[in-house]
Design an enzyme around this catalytic site. Structure first.
Site, short mmCIF file in Angstrom:
data_model
loop_
_atom_site.label_atom_id
_atom_site.label_comp_id
_atom_site.label_asym_id
_atom_site.label_seq_id
_atom_site.Cartn_x
_atom_site.Cartn_y
_atom_site.Cartn_z
CD GLU A 47 -3.05 -0.87 0.08
OE1 GLU A 47 -3.22 0.27 -0.42
OE2 GLU A 47 -3.69 -1.86 -0.29
CG ASN A 51 -0.73 5.27 -1.02
OD1 ASN A 51 -1.60 4.95 -1.80
ND2 ASN A 51 -0.93 5.30 0.30
NE ARG A 108 -4.98 3.22 -6.52
CZ ARG A 108 -4.29 2.09 -6.58
NH1 ARG A 108 -4.29 1.37 -7.66
NH2 ARG A 108 -3.60 1.69 -5.55
#
Length: 149
Positions: A47, A51, A108
């Protein structure tokens, strides 16, 4: 040996997310993690790296993602920092809200920071516009899980 440290840097491309997952998994093996703990930490790294790649270096070629991990054997904890030198986050509090996404067109989910926060014991997100973002997390492991050093 009471601490062990790893520092990595890699090009901000989505293919390197798998590399980061494997690297953190190998690095944390002395903590003798459960399958659940291992899966959660790999997910957290995925994650955070994603990002940086998708949001931090949007429209920037040759961005670099930096990952640092430290195991403190005496305290039974793993600290991880994933940072970039990309565009930064204008409003960190808003970005950490469940379902918030700045990229709905990319489908997303807006759950990245929520997932990270739920899987870790501590999370700190620091960001400055046009300077980058740092995600620092800590996970504590039961002392009986630790291998002898």
């Amino acid at each position: 040996m009471s601490k062990n440290e790893m520092n990595l840097s890699f090009t901000a491309i989505s293919e390197n997310e798998a590399f980061a997952r494997v690297a953190i998994a190998a690095f944390m093996m002395p903590l003798d993690p459960t399958i659940e703990e291992l899966t959660e930490i790999k997910t957290v790294v995925s994650e955070a790296v994603t990002n940086s790649v998708i949001h931090g270096y949007e429209n920037i070629d040759n961005g670099i993602v930096y990952m640092r991990a430290v195991i403190d054997f005496e305290e039974g904890k793993l600290e991880i920092e994933v940072r970039d030198e990309g565009c930064g986050i204008k409003d960190v509090d808003e970005a950490c809200q469940p379902l918030f996404t700045s990229k709905p067109e990319l489908e997303r989910s807006g759950m990245g920071f929520t997932i990270i926060e739920n899987f870790m014991d501590e999370m700190v997100v620091e960001s400055k516009p046009d300077m980058g973002t740092s995600v620092k997390v800590i996970k504590f492991f039961a002392n009986n899980n630790l291998m002898v050093h």
